[in-house]
Write a protein that holds these residues in place. Structure first.
Motif, PDB file in Angstrom:
ATOM      1  N   PHE A  85      34.277 -13.389 -22.367  1.00 36.38           N
ATOM      2  CA  PHE A  85      35.614 -12.828 -22.186  1.00 36.38           C
ATOM      3  C   PHE A  85      35.667 -11.905 -20.972  1.00 36.38           C
ATOM      4  O   PHE A  85      36.622 -11.954 -20.177  1.00 36.38           O
ATOM      5  N   VAL A  86      34.672 -11.047 -20.818  1.00 34.81           N
ATOM      6  CA  VAL A  86      34.645 -10.154 -19.657  1.00 34.81           C
ATOM      7  C   VAL A  86      34.548 -10.956 -18.365  1.00 34.81           C
ATOM      8  O   VAL A  86      35.265 -10.695 -17.385  1.00 34.81           O
ATOM      9  N   ALA A  87      33.680 -11.968 -18.355  1.00 43.51           N
ATOM     10  CA  ALA A  87      33.536 -12.805 -17.160  1.00 43.51           C
ATOM     11  C   ALA A  87      34.842 -13.542 -16.853  1.00 43.51           C
ATOM     12  O   ALA A  87      35.267 -13.623 -15.693  1.00 43.51           O
ATOM     13  N   ALA A  88      35.490 -14.069 -17.895  1.00 45.76           N
ATOM     14  CA  ALA A  88      36.761 -14.780 -17.696  1.00 45.76           C
ATOM     15  C   ALA A  88      37.820 -13.850 -17.128  1.00 45.76           C
ATOM     16  O   ALA A  88      38.590 -14.241 -16.231  1.00 45.76           O
ATOM     17  N   THR A  89      37.871 -12.622 -17.624  1.00 49.22           N
ATOM     18  CA  THR A  89      38.871 -11.665 -17.161  1.00 49.22           C
ATOM     19  C   THR A  89      38.664 -11.303 -15.701  1.00 49.22           C
ATOM     20  O   THR A  89      39.621 -11.240 -14.909  1.00 49.22           O
ATOM     21  N   VAL A  90      37.408 -11.063 -15.315  1.00 51.90           N
ATOM     22  CA  VAL A  90      37.111 -10.731 -13.921  1.00 51.90           C
ATOM     23  C   VAL A  90      37.414 -11.923 -13.016  1.00 51.90           C
ATOM     24  O   VAL A  90      38.046 -11.779 -11.954  1.00 51.90           O
ATOM     25  N   LEU A  91      37.002 -13.097 -13.432  1.00 47.55           N
ATOM     26  CA  LEU A  91      37.182 -14.277 -12.592  1.00 47.55           C
ATOM     27  C   LEU A  91      38.649 -14.651 -12.418  1.00 47.55           C
ATOM     28  O   LEU A  91      39.057 -15.081 -11.331  1.00 47.55           O
ATOM     29  N   VAL A  92      39.458 -14.492 -13.480  1.00 49.00           N
ATOM     30  CA  VAL A  92      40.876 -14.852 -13.336  1.00 49.00           C
ATOM     31  C   VAL A  92      41.577 -13.893 -12.376  1.00 49.00           C
ATOM     32  O   VAL A  92      42.485 -14.293 -11.633  1.00 49.00           O
ATOM     33  N   GLY A 102      39.094 -20.347 -17.032  1.00 44.41           N
ATOM     34  CA  GLY A 102      39.685 -20.986 -18.209  1.00 44.41           C
ATOM     35  C   GLY A 102      38.634 -21.501 -19.180  1.00 44.41           C
ATOM     36  O   GLY A 102      38.812 -21.433 -20.403  1.00 44.41           O
ATOM     37  N   LEU A 103      37.557 -22.024 -18.648  1.00 45.71           N
ATOM     38  CA  LEU A 103      36.465 -22.509 -19.494  1.00 45.71           C
ATOM     39  C   LEU A 103      35.837 -21.359 -20.267  1.00 45.71           C
ATOM     40  O   LEU A 103      35.562 -21.472 -21.474  1.00 45.71           O
ATOM     41  N   LEU A 104      35.604 -20.231 -19.589  1.00 43.84           N
ATOM     42  CA  LEU A 104      35.006 -19.075 -20.246  1.00 43.84           C
ATOM     43  C   LEU A 104      35.945 -18.479 -21.287  1.00 43.84           C
ATOM     44  O   LEU A 104      35.504 -17.987 -22.336  1.00 43.84           O
ATOM     45  N   GLU A 105      37.241 -18.518 -21.002  1.00 48.25           N
ATOM     46  CA  GLU A 105      38.204 -18.056 -22.015  1.00 48.25           C
ATOM     47  C   GLU A 105      38.084 -18.894 -23.278  1.00 48.25           C
ATOM     48  O   GLU A 105      38.126 -18.385 -24.397  1.00 48.25           O
ATOM     49  N   ARG A 106      37.927 -20.207 -23.100  1.00 44.14           N
ATOM     50  CA  ARG A 106      37.803 -21.100 -24.251  1.00 44.14           C
ATOM     51  C   ARG A 106      36.526 -20.821 -25.045  1.00 44.14           C
ATOM     52  O   ARG A 106      36.526 -20.880 -26.275  1.00 44.14           O
ATOM     53  N   VAL A 107      35.446 -20.527 -24.355  1.00 46.71           N
ATOM     54  CA  VAL A 107      34.196 -20.201 -25.044  1.00 46.71           C
ATOM     55  C   VAL A 107      34.415 -18.996 -25.957  1.00 46.71           C
ATOM     56  O   VAL A 107      34.028 -18.999 -27.138  1.00 46.71           O
ATOM     57  N   ALA A 108      35.047 -17.949 -25.417  1.00 42.59           N
ATOM     58  CA  ALA A 108      35.276 -16.731 -26.206  1.00 42.59           C
ATOM     59  C   ALA A 108      36.221 -16.994 -27.374  1.00 42.59           C
ATOM     60  O   ALA A 108      35.950 -16.598 -28.514  1.00 42.59           O
ATOM     61  N   LEU A 109      37.334 -17.684 -27.106  1.00 39.90           N
ATOM     62  CA  LEU A 109      38.339 -17.899 -28.148  1.00 39.90           C
ATOM     63  C   LEU A 109      37.842 -18.850 -29.227  1.00 39.90           C
ATOM     64  O   LEU A 109      37.990 -18.587 -30.433  1.00 39.90           O
ATOM     65  N   PHE A 110      37.236 -19.956 -28.821  1.00 41.41           N
ATOM     66  CA  PHE A 110      36.761 -20.931 -29.804  1.00 41.41           C
ATOM     67  C   PHE A 110      35.625 -20.360 -30.647  1.00 41.41           C
ATOM     68  O   PHE A 110      35.544 -20.617 -31.853  1.00 41.41           O
ATOM     69  N   ALA A 111      34.735 -19.586 -30.000  1.00 43.73           N
ATOM     70  CA  ALA A 111      33.637 -18.977 -30.757  1.00 43.73           C
ATOM     71  C   ALA A 111      34.174 -17.993 -31.783  1.00 43.73           C
ATOM     72  O   ALA A 111      33.728 -17.967 -32.942  1.00 43.73           O
ATOM     73  N   GLY A 112      35.154 -17.182 -31.386  1.00 40.52           N
ATOM     74  CA  GLY A 112      35.709 -16.201 -32.302  1.00 40.52           C
ATOM     75  C   GLY A 112      36.447 -16.834 -33.464  1.00 40.52           C
ATOM     76  O   GLY A 112      36.218 -16.484 -34.628  1.00 40.52           O
ATOM     77  N   LEU A 113      37.321 -17.786 -33.163  1.00 38.01           N
ATOM     78  CA  LEU A 113      38.060 -18.451 -34.231  1.00 38.01           C
ATOM     79  C   LEU A 113      37.120 -19.235 -35.148  1.00 38.01           C
ATOM     80  O   LEU A 113      37.295 -19.252 -36.370  1.00 38.01           O
ATOM     81  N   GLY A 114      36.131 -19.878 -34.544  1.00 39.77           N
ATOM     82  CA  GLY A 114      35.187 -20.652 -35.346  1.00 39.77           C
ATOM     83  C   GLY A 114      34.397 -19.771 -36.298  1.00 39.77           C
ATOM     84  O   GLY A 114      34.203 -20.122 -37.468  1.00 39.77           O
ATOM     85  N   TRP A 115      33.959 -18.610 -35.797  1.00 45.26           N
ATOM     86  CA  TRP A 115      33.175 -17.719 -36.650  1.00 45.26           C
ATOM     87  C   TRP A 115      34.029 -17.111 -37.757  1.00 45.26           C
ATOM     88  O   TRP A 115      33.599 -17.010 -38.898  1.00 45.26           O
TER      89      TRP A 115
END
Length: 216
Positions: A153-160, A174-187
Protein backbone atom coordinates in the motif's frame (compact mmCIF):
# COMPACT_ATOMS: atom_id res chain seq x y z
CA UNK A 1 -22.38 -18.37 17.22
CA UNK A 2 -25.92 -18.45 15.86
CA UNK A 3 -26.67 -19.52 12.30
CA UNK A 4 -27.41 -15.91 11.42
CA UNK A 5 -24.01 -14.73 12.65
CA UNK A 6 -22.27 -17.57 10.81
CA UNK A 7 -23.95 -16.39 7.61
CA UNK A 8 -23.01 -12.78 8.23
CA UNK A 9 -19.36 -13.56 8.92
CA UNK A 10 -19.17 -15.51 5.64
CA UNK A 11 -19.95 -12.33 3.71
CA UNK A 12 -16.26 -11.44 4.07
CA UNK A 13 -15.40 -14.29 1.69
CA UNK A 14 -17.98 -13.01 -0.79
CA UNK A 15 -16.46 -9.53 -0.65
CA UNK A 16 -12.95 -10.85 -1.32
CA UNK A 17 -13.96 -13.12 -4.20
CA UNK A 18 -16.26 -10.57 -5.80
CA UNK A 19 -13.71 -7.76 -5.64
CA UNK A 20 -10.94 -9.88 -7.16
CA UNK A 21 -13.05 -11.46 -9.90
CA UNK A 22 -15.29 -8.59 -10.96
CA UNK A 23 -12.63 -5.87 -10.88
CA UNK A 24 -10.31 -8.06 -12.96
CA UNK A 25 -12.95 -8.98 -15.54
CA UNK A 26 -14.26 -5.41 -15.71
CA UNK A 27 -10.76 -4.05 -16.18
CA UNK A 28 -10.03 -6.47 -19.01
CA UNK A 29 -13.20 -5.39 -20.81
CA UNK A 30 -12.54 -1.64 -20.61
CA UNK A 31 -10.59 -0.08 -23.52
CA UNK A 32 -7.57 1.84 -22.28
CA UNK A 33 -7.68 0.43 -18.77
CA UNK A 34 -4.38 -1.01 -17.50
CA UNK A 35 -4.83 -3.15 -14.40
CA UNK A 36 -1.18 -2.78 -13.46
CA UNK A 37 -1.28 1.01 -13.60
CA UNK A 38 -4.88 2.11 -13.00
CA UNK A 39 -6.56 1.77 -9.61
CA UNK A 40 -9.74 -0.23 -9.02
CA UNK A 41 -11.85 2.82 -8.21
CA UNK A 42 -11.13 4.19 -11.69
CA UNK A 43 -13.45 1.51 -13.02
CA UNK A 44 -16.25 3.81 -11.81
CA UNK A 45 -15.33 6.21 -14.62
CA UNK A 46 -16.46 6.18 -18.24
CA UNK A 47 -19.55 4.91 -20.01
CA UNK A 48 -19.58 1.59 -18.15
CA UNK A 49 -18.51 3.07 -14.85
CA UNK A 50 -21.70 1.93 -13.17
CA UNK A 51 -20.24 -1.57 -12.99
CA UNK A 52 -17.24 -0.41 -10.98
CA UNK A 53 -19.48 1.70 -8.76
CA UNK A 54 -21.81 -1.21 -8.01
CA UNK A 55 -18.86 -3.48 -7.31
CA UNK A 56 -17.36 -1.08 -4.76
CA UNK A 57 -20.70 -0.41 -3.07
CA UNK A 58 -21.78 -4.04 -2.78
CA UNK A 59 -18.35 -5.21 -1.60
CA UNK A 60 -18.52 -2.51 1.05
CA UNK A 61 -21.93 -3.81 2.12
CA UNK A 62 -20.60 -7.38 2.38
CA UNK A 63 -17.70 -6.18 4.57
CA UNK A 64 -20.15 -4.33 6.84
CA UNK A 65 -22.22 -7.50 7.19
CA UNK A 66 -19.05 -9.48 7.93
CA UNK A 67 -18.22 -7.04 10.73
CA UNK A 68 -21.70 -7.59 12.17
CA UNK A 69 -21.10 -11.35 12.11
CA UNK A 70 -17.76 -10.98 13.89
CA UNK A 71 -19.27 -8.92 16.69
CA UNK A 72 -18.18 -10.48 20.01
CA UNK A 73 -16.25 -13.16 18.11
CA UNK A 74 -13.14 -11.08 17.43
CA UNK A 75 -11.29 -8.18 18.99
CA UNK A 76 -13.75 -5.29 19.28
CA UNK A 77 -11.26 -2.81 17.84
CA UNK A 78 -10.60 -5.02 14.83
CA UNK A 79 -14.33 -5.45 14.24
CA UNK A 80 -14.77 -1.68 14.37
CA UNK A 81 -11.97 -1.27 11.82
CA UNK A 82 -13.56 -3.85 9.52
CA UNK A 83 -16.83 -1.93 9.76
CA UNK A 84 -14.97 1.26 8.88
CA UNK A 85 -13.40 -0.44 5.86
CA UNK A 86 -16.84 -1.41 4.61
CA UNK A 87 -18.08 2.15 5.02
CA UNK A 88 -15.00 3.43 3.16
CA UNK A 89 -15.69 1.13 0.21
CA UNK A 90 -19.26 2.37 0.00
CA UNK A 91 -18.02 5.97 0.24
CA UNK A 92 -15.53 5.39 -2.59
CA UNK A 93 -18.46 4.30 -4.76
CA UNK A 94 -20.39 7.46 -3.88
CA UNK A 95 -17.49 9.92 -4.14
CA UNK A 96 -16.11 9.26 -7.60
CA UNK A 97 -12.39 9.54 -8.29
CA UNK A 98 -10.83 11.90 -10.83
CA UNK A 99 -9.92 10.95 -14.37
CA UNK A 100 -6.19 10.40 -14.67
CA UNK A 101 -3.33 7.98 -15.37
CA UNK A 102 -4.55 7.76 -18.97
CA UNK A 103 -8.07 6.59 -18.09
CA UNK A 104 -10.67 7.04 -19.43
CA UNK A 105 -8.96 7.44 -22.83
CA UNK A 106 -9.27 10.91 -24.29
CA UNK A 107 -10.58 12.46 -21.06
CA UNK A 108 -8.45 15.31 -19.66
CA UNK A 109 -6.80 14.67 -16.31
CA UNK A 110 -8.77 16.09 -13.38
CA UNK A 111 -7.77 17.52 -10.01
CA UNK A 112 -11.02 18.27 -8.17
CA UNK A 113 -12.06 18.59 -4.54
CA UNK A 114 -14.19 15.49 -5.04
CA UNK A 115 -11.12 13.59 -6.21
CA UNK A 116 -9.10 14.79 -3.21
CA UNK A 117 -11.83 13.55 -0.86
CA UNK A 118 -11.79 10.22 -2.70
CA UNK A 119 -8.03 9.95 -2.19
CA UNK A 120 -8.34 10.71 1.53
CA UNK A 121 -10.99 7.99 1.87
CA UNK A 122 -8.65 5.60 0.05
CA UNK A 123 -5.85 6.35 2.50
CA UNK A 124 -8.24 5.83 5.41
CA UNK A 125 -9.30 2.49 3.91
CA UNK A 126 -5.69 1.40 3.52
CA UNK A 127 -4.64 2.29 7.06
CA UNK A 128 -7.78 0.80 8.63
CA UNK A 129 -7.48 -2.32 6.50
CA UNK A 130 -3.91 -2.96 7.61
CA UNK A 131 -4.83 -2.53 11.28
CA UNK A 132 -7.93 -4.71 10.87
CA UNK A 133 -6.00 -7.51 9.18
CA UNK A 134 -3.40 -7.44 11.94
CA UNK A 135 -6.14 -7.80 14.56
CA UNK A 136 -8.05 -10.86 13.35
CA UNK A 137 -7.16 -14.51 12.93
CA UNK A 138 -4.03 -16.36 14.04
CA UNK A 139 -1.46 -13.89 15.28
CA UNK A 140 1.61 -14.84 13.24
CA UNK A 141 -0.23 -15.11 9.94
CA UNK A 142 -2.07 -11.86 10.66
CA UNK A 143 1.22 -10.04 11.11
CA UNK A 144 2.57 -11.40 7.83
CA UNK A 145 -0.56 -10.31 5.96
CA UNK A 146 -0.44 -6.87 7.59
CA UNK A 147 3.23 -6.51 6.63
CA UNK A 148 2.52 -7.42 2.99
CA UNK A 149 -0.37 -4.96 2.94
CA UNK A 150 1.74 -2.19 4.47
CA UNK A 151 4.61 -2.53 2.00
CA UNK A 152 2.35 -2.81 -1.05
CA UNK A 153 0.00 0.00 0.00
CA UNK A 154 2.78 2.45 0.85
CA UNK A 155 4.61 1.62 -2.38
CA UNK A 156 1.39 1.99 -4.40
CA UNK A 157 0.68 5.37 -2.81
CA UNK A 158 4.16 6.72 -3.53
CA UNK A 159 4.20 5.38 -7.07
CA UNK A 160 0.77 6.74 -8.00
CA UNK A 161 1.89 10.20 -6.87
CA UNK A 162 5.00 9.89 -9.02
CA UNK A 163 2.91 8.73 -11.96
CA UNK A 164 0.37 11.53 -11.52
CA UNK A 165 3.20 14.05 -11.35
CA UNK A 166 4.80 12.74 -14.53
CA UNK A 167 7.98 11.70 -12.71
CA UNK A 168 7.59 7.95 -13.22
CA UNK A 169 4.67 7.41 -15.64
CA UNK A 170 3.22 3.98 -16.29
CA UNK A 171 4.52 2.40 -13.08
CA UNK A 172 2.68 -0.59 -11.50
CA UNK A 173 0.91 1.28 -8.68
CA UNK A 174 -2.40 -0.33 -9.65
CA UNK A 175 -0.96 -3.81 -9.29
CA UNK A 176 0.41 -3.01 -5.82
CA UNK A 177 -2.94 -1.55 -4.80
CA UNK A 178 -4.55 -4.85 -5.77
CA UNK A 179 -2.04 -6.82 -3.72
CA UNK A 180 -2.89 -4.77 -0.62
CA UNK A 181 -6.66 -4.79 -1.16
CA UNK A 182 -7.01 -8.44 -2.16
CA UNK A 183 -4.76 -9.60 0.68
CA UNK A 184 -6.75 -7.60 3.22
CA UNK A 185 -10.17 -8.67 2.01
CA UNK A 186 -9.03 -12.26 1.66
CA UNK A 187 -7.66 -12.39 5.19
CA UNK A 188 -10.74 -10.76 6.70
CA UNK A 189 -12.90 -13.24 4.77
CA UNK A 190 -10.84 -16.16 6.06
CA UNK A 191 -11.08 -14.86 9.63
CA UNK A 192 -14.84 -14.64 9.24
CA UNK A 193 -14.98 -18.24 8.02
CA UNK A 194 -12.89 -19.43 10.95
CA UNK A 195 -15.22 -17.62 13.33
CA UNK A 196 -18.22 -19.31 11.76
CA UNK A 197 -16.63 -22.74 11.92
CA UNK A 198 -15.74 -22.25 15.56
CA UNK A 199 -19.43 -22.25 16.49
CA UNK A 200 -20.02 -25.95 16.03
CA UNK A 201 -19.05 -27.09 19.52
CA UNK A 202 -16.73 -26.68 22.45
CA UNK A 203 -13.64 -27.83 20.56
CA UNK A 204 -14.37 -25.43 17.74
CA UNK A 205 -14.73 -22.64 20.26
CA UNK A 206 -11.41 -23.59 21.87
CA UNK A 207 -9.70 -23.64 18.48
CA UNK A 208 -11.12 -20.23 17.70
CA UNK A 209 -10.06 -18.87 21.05
CA UNK A 210 -6.50 -20.04 20.39
CA UNK A 211 -6.61 -18.13 17.13
CA UNK A 212 -8.03 -14.99 18.71
CA UNK A 213 -6.50 -11.75 17.50
CA UNK A 214 -3.63 -9.88 19.00
CA UNK A 215 -4.97 -6.84 20.81
CA UNK A 216 -3.80 -3.54 19.41
Amino acid sequence: MSGGKRLLSAFGVLAAVQMAVLSTLDGLSRPGYDGTRNWISQLSLGADGWRGTVNLATCGLWVILCAAGLHRRADARAVGLILWCGLCLVSLAVVRTDAGLGFPPGVPEEHTVRGLIHKLISVSLGVAGIAAAAGVGPRRAARVVAAVMTVSFVAATVLVLLDDGGVLPGNPSGLLERVALFAGLGWIGLAGSLAGRGAGGSRGDRDLDEARPVAW
